[in-house]
Scaffold this motif. Structure first.
Motif, PDB file in Angstrom:
ATOM      1  N   PHE A   1       3.731   6.025  -5.783  1.00 42.96           N
ATOM      2  CA  PHE A   1       4.418   5.269  -4.736  1.00 42.96           C
ATOM      3  C   PHE A   1       3.931   3.813  -4.728  1.00 42.96           C
ATOM      4  O   PHE A   1       4.731   2.872  -4.708  1.00 42.96           O
ATOM      5  N   LEU A   2       2.609   3.632  -4.769  1.00 43.61           N
ATOM      6  CA  LEU A   2       2.037   2.286  -4.723  1.00 43.61           C
ATOM      7  C   LEU A   2       2.319   1.510  -6.016  1.00 43.61           C
ATOM      8  O   LEU A   2       2.524   0.295  -5.977  1.00 43.61           O
TER       9      LEU A   2
ATOM     10  N   GLY B   1       1.447   1.892   2.502  1.00 45.55           N
ATOM     11  CA  GLY B   1       2.564   0.944   2.410  1.00 45.55           C
ATOM     12  C   GLY B   1       2.246  -0.367   3.112  1.00 45.55           C
ATOM     13  O   GLY B   1       2.534  -1.454   2.588  1.00 45.55           O
ATOM     14  N   ASN B   2       1.637  -0.267   4.296  1.00 49.07           N
ATOM     15  CA  ASN B   2       1.265  -1.481   5.028  1.00 49.07           C
ATOM     16  C   ASN B   2       0.212  -2.289   4.273  1.00 49.07           C
ATOM     17  O   ASN B   2       0.276  -3.519   4.204  1.00 49.07           O
TER      18      ASN B   2
ATOM     19  N   ALA C   1      -0.217  -2.283   1.054  1.00 53.13           N
ATOM     20  CA  ALA C   1       0.454  -2.866  -0.118  1.00 53.13           C
ATOM     21  C   ALA C   1       1.175  -4.155   0.270  1.00 53.13           C
ATOM     22  O   ALA C   1       1.097  -5.160  -0.447  1.00 53.13           O
TER      23      ALA C   1
ATOM     24  N   PHE D   1       0.867   7.609   3.775  1.00 55.22           N
ATOM     25  CA  PHE D   1       1.818   6.767   3.048  1.00 55.22           C
ATOM     26  C   PHE D   1       2.157   5.514   3.859  1.00 55.22           C
ATOM     27  O   PHE D   1       2.350   4.439   3.296  1.00 55.22           O
ATOM     28  N   ARG D   2       2.219   5.628   5.188  1.00 58.97           N
ATOM     29  CA  ARG D   2       2.507   4.450   6.009  1.00 58.97           C
ATOM     30  C   ARG D   2       1.345   3.453   5.929  1.00 58.97           C
ATOM     31  O   ARG D   2       1.552   2.252   5.771  1.00 58.97           O
TER      32      ARG D   2
ATOM     33  N   THR E   1      -6.798   2.174   1.113  1.00 63.35           N
ATOM     34  CA  THR E   1      -6.223   3.188   1.996  1.00 63.35           C
ATOM     35  C   THR E   1      -7.273   4.230   2.347  1.00 63.35           C
ATOM     36  O   THR E   1      -7.421   4.617   3.514  1.00 63.35           O
TER      37      THR E   1
ATOM     38  N   ARG F   1       5.628   0.054  -5.697  1.00 64.39           N
ATOM     39  CA  ARG F   1       5.606  -1.082  -4.762  1.00 64.39           C
ATOM     40  C   ARG F   1       4.935  -2.322  -5.354  1.00 64.39           C
ATOM     41  O   ARG F   1       5.392  -3.434  -5.160  1.00 64.39           O
TER      42      ARG F   1
ATOM     43  N   VAL G   1      10.512   6.735   2.831  1.00 66.11           N
ATOM     44  CA  VAL G   1       9.118   6.311   2.688  1.00 66.11           C
ATOM     45  C   VAL G   1       8.653   6.477   1.247  1.00 66.11           C
ATOM     46  O   VAL G   1       8.042   5.588   0.674  1.00 66.11           O
ATOM     47  N   GLU G   2       8.976   7.638   0.649  1.00 64.09           N
ATOM     48  CA  GLU G   2       8.462   7.913  -0.690  1.00 64.09           C
ATOM     49  C   GLU G   2       9.451   7.594  -1.796  1.00 64.09           C
ATOM     50  O   GLU G   2       9.100   7.627  -2.965  1.00 64.09           O
TER      51      GLU G   2
END
Length: 172
Positions: free
Chosen positions: A23-24, A67-68, A70, A63-64, A41, A27, A133-134
């Protein structure tokens, strides 16, 4: 050697590390930078764990947070790149951080959306989070949830409508 038991949040981080790194990497467009954010994280989750904060949906929370972090890392890189560009010294640069009021409103809106998500059926909530999200496709979600792709589309549509209506009703 005695080791302390790993908390549910940290165990969930370990369990989902490969998905998180993927995921990262999407991103950040770079696996090494993604690994750095994953490490950040983990450290953030360690602080949350030490404060004994109860997290209901560990995977979504992780994941939130990632994501933040990132987004923060990408913004830092953009600011750093911009600061190394030759520019007119008389040009004023606005602070990239959001205004305190905007941050407060965003937090309130996020809490309202969290409340809306809790109102959904488990499958509808999972389908929406896996998709938005994913970044999973409807086919991947269908396989994970054991339902048809058309059912996944219905779940996502239902979840989006519910969240929109909930936000409209609770934000006005």
């Amino acid at each position: 050697m005695l080791t302390s038991p790993v908390s549910g949040l940290l165990a969930s981080f370990q369990e989902h590390y490969d998905d998180l790194l993927q995921f990262l990497t999407r991103r950040m467009s770079d696996r090494q930078r993604a690994a750095d954010v994953a490490q950040e994280t983990y450290l953030k989750l360690l602080k949350v764990d030490q404060q004994s904060v109860e997290v209901l949906h560990a995977r979504s929370f992780i994941f939130r947070v990632a994501g933040n972090l990132a987004i923060d890392a990408l913004r830092r890189e953009q600011r750093l790149a911009a600061s190394h560009q030759p520019s007119d010294s008389s040009v004023e640069v606005a602070c990239p951080a959001p205004a305190p009021e905007a941050t407060l409103l965003a937090r309130e809106r996020l809490q309202i959306l969290d409340d809306a998500l809790l109102q959904l059926s488990s499958n509808a909530r999972q389908a929406l989070l896996l998709n938005r999200v994913e970044g999973l496709t409807q086919a991947q979600i269908a396989q994970r949830l054991g339902v048809s792709e058309s059912m996944v589309a219905k779940y996502i549509g239902q979840a989006l409508r519910h969240c929109r209506d909930w936000l409209k009703h609770n934000h006005d």
